[in-house]
Design a protein around this motif. Structure first.
Motif, short mmCIF file in Angstrom:
data_model
loop_
_atom_site.label_atom_id
_atom_site.label_comp_id
_atom_site.label_asym_id
_atom_site.label_seq_id
_atom_site.Cartn_x
_atom_site.Cartn_y
_atom_site.Cartn_z
N GLU A 265 0.85 -1.19 0.00
CA GLU A 265 0.00 0.00 0.00
C GLU A 265 0.89 1.24 0.00
O GLU A 265 1.90 1.29 0.69
N VAL A 266 0.49 2.24 -0.80
CA VAL A 266 1.24 3.49 -0.86
C VAL A 266 0.44 4.58 -0.16
O VAL A 266 -0.75 4.74 -0.42
N VAL A 267 1.08 5.31 0.75
CA VAL A 267 0.39 6.41 1.42
C VAL A 267 1.11 7.73 1.13
O VAL A 267 2.32 7.80 1.13
N PHE A 268 0.30 8.77 0.85
CA PHE A 268 0.88 10.07 0.53
C PHE A 268 0.86 11.00 1.73
O PHE A 268 1.61 11.94 1.81
N SER A 269 -0.05 10.71 2.66
CA SER A 269 -0.10 11.54 3.87
C SER A 269 -0.67 10.69 5.00
O SER A 269 -1.12 9.56 4.79
N GLN A 270 -0.67 11.29 6.15
CA GLN A 270 -1.16 10.63 7.35
C GLN A 270 -2.61 10.16 7.15
O GLN A 270 -3.02 9.13 7.68
N MET A 271 -3.36 10.94 6.33
CA MET A 271 -4.79 10.65 6.14
C MET A 271 -5.01 9.34 5.40
O MET A 271 -6.08 8.74 5.51
N ASP A 272 -4.02 8.91 4.61
CA ASP A 272 -4.16 7.66 3.85
C ASP A 272 -3.96 6.42 4.72
O ASP A 272 -4.23 5.30 4.27
N LEU A 273 -3.42 6.63 5.90
CA LEU A 273 -3.01 5.47 6.72
C LEU A 273 -4.15 4.51 7.09
O LEU A 273 -4.01 3.30 6.92
N PRO A 274 -5.33 5.05 7.55
CA PRO A 274 -6.40 4.12 7.95
C PRO A 274 -6.83 3.20 6.80
O PRO A 274 -7.01 1.99 7.01
N ARG A 275 -6.91 3.79 5.58
CA ARG A 275 -7.29 2.99 4.41
C ARG A 275 -6.26 1.89 4.16
O ARG A 275 -6.60 0.72 3.96
N ALA A 276 -4.98 2.27 4.24
CA ALA A 276 -3.91 1.29 3.99
C ALA A 276 -3.97 0.14 5.00
O ALA A 276 -3.87 -1.02 4.62
N PHE A 277 -4.16 0.50 6.26
CA PHE A 277 -4.22 -0.55 7.29
C PHE A 277 -5.42 -1.46 7.09
O PHE A 277 -5.36 -2.66 7.34
#
Ligand code: GDP
Ligand code: MG
Length: 400
Positions: A265-277
């Motif tokens: 999973e690629v995250v661009f900001s802190q906000m993407d983290l829940p989706r990635a997890f």
């Protein structure tokens, strides 16, 4: 005016008498040789007659506190004064001496000379102590000292180590052989490092973040560890990367993910983290790759730190390359420690023969060493940090 006649053997004797009786302002009016005593014009002794005078209002004022003149004492005092003066002059003129102000009054001057003599004495005592200590260092200890300096171990740790060995030597009552010195060094270093070792990466956490400067080997290390976990332990591993500064960085991890069959999973900001997890929900172990930045700047440290927030049990591993400069590594470690990072992983041990930085970092920052990577080959070139093998590397002589 008061006039006085002195009959003496020689002029200096008269001067002493005149000074003590008439004072320092007395003047000599006349001197002449005379002959005294004898018998019928024979056996007369040669003497000197000295006429001295002083203005009457000054008569009887002694030149100095009145004391009975004693030529021997005078000579001794004169000698002491001369020595003190020479010492003071030498100290004042010595190029290495700290700047000193010449005191103005004689009492100040005396105190100054006394102080200087005392300082000089303390310095001599210190010097002789140092010489004794240096003399106490056997050739083996001197060689060990040199070796550890070459290994860039910090002087404060080298000094402590040498002192510990010298204490043991004193206890034993005889000088250690070369083998003994190096054995004692190894066991002392082991004793110091042991409390920090054996931690590895915890089995208890599900999320492991890898942070560290650009190019130290974070991505490569993640691939190595993931291979070990999937192939050896059959664990279900997932990857997250926030290193989106370079397109190639994502591709690099994606390549490893494909080979190992691990979702990424690629995250661009802190906000993407829940989706990635959420995407990696059924993964047992998640390795998170981060962008390498100039972490000597604390701003970048706090920036990466904001990406490491999870509600899950997690830990952060600081990755440092042995090709880095000792001082830069310390600065980076210092910043990350402020953010609670406790674990460290050293890479590129294959590219150096200087290992002291590892010891310094562990001891100074109480960092727990996890792994040592020593090559580019995935997954082989990594092993758990082991105190004994590390000490062996550190103490191995590079002498031809
Ligand atoms: N010699 C050596 N090279 C390594 C080691 N670990 C990584 N590298 C190399 O260092 C370079 C940067 O590695 P990379 O994983 O991209 O670093 P990152 O920027 O921290 O992710 C690559 O060429 C790796 O092959 C190691 O232990 N020894
Ligand atoms: Mg990378």
């Amino acid at each position: 005016m008061r006039v006085k006649r002195y009959v003496v053997n020689a002029l200096p004797e008269a001067v002493t008498l005149i000074r003590s009786e008439l004072g320092k302002d007395a003047v000599i009016l006349n001197t002449k040789e005379i002959k005294v005593g004898g018998f019928m014009g024979m056996f007369r002794k040669k003497k000197m007659e000295v006429i001295a005078a002083i203005e009457s209002n000054q008569a009887n004022i002694p030149a100095q506190p009145q004391r009975v003149s004693n030529p021997q004492v005078d000579a001794a005092v004169e000698q002491i004064l001369q020595t003190a003066q020479r010492t003071a002059t030498a100290v004042m003129e010595a190029p290495a001496a700290p700047p000193v102000e010449k005191p103005k009054h004689s009492s100040e001057r005396e105190q100054f000379i006394i102080d200087e003599i005392r300082d000089l004495r303390e310095y001599m005592v210190k010097l002789s102590k140092q010489q004794t200590q240096a003399a106490a260092m056997s050739e083996h200890l001197i060689r060990l000292n040199e070796h550890l300096i070459e290994q860039e171990m910090e002087t404060k740790w080298i000094d402590r180590l040498l002192q510990a060995i010298m204490d043991k030597q004193t206890e034993a009552g005889s000088e250690f052989s070369k083998e003994h010195v190096w054995e004692h060094a190894a066991s002392q270093l082991e004793e110091w490092l042991q409390p920090y070792s054996g931690s590895g990466i915890s089995n208890q956490v599900r999320v492991v973040h890898f942070v560290g400067p650009t190019g130290v080997g974070k991505t490569t290390t993640i691939a190595k560890l993931a291979a070990e976990q999937t192939i050896k332990h059959g664990k279900k591993v997932g990857f997250i990367t926030s290193d989106t500064y370079r397109i190639a960085a994502v591709d690099q991890l994606r390549t490893y993910a494909n080979i190992l069959n691990v979702p990424l999973e690629v995250v661009f900001s802190q906000m993407d983290l829940p989706r990635a997890f959420k995407q990696l929900d059924e993964r047992e172990l998640i390795y998170m790759d981060t962008a390498g930045r100039n972490f000597r700047s604390e701003l970048h440290v706090s920036e990466v730190n904001s990406l490491l927030q999870t509600s899950e049990p997690s830990e952060t591993v600081l990755v440092l390359s042995m090709t880095g400069k000792t001082r830069d590594m310390a600065a980076v470690a210092d910043h990350f420690c402020k953010y609670g990072v406790q674990k460290v992983l050293f890479t590129k041990l294959d590219e150096t023969s200087v290992y002291g930085a590892i010891f310094n970092l562990i001891m100074n920052y109480e960092l727990l060493p996890t792994y040592m990577a020593s090559g580019q080959t995935v997954p082989d070139d990594i092993e758990k940090f082991q105190v004994e093998s590390y000490i062996r590397q550190l103490l191995r002589s590079n002498a031809p």
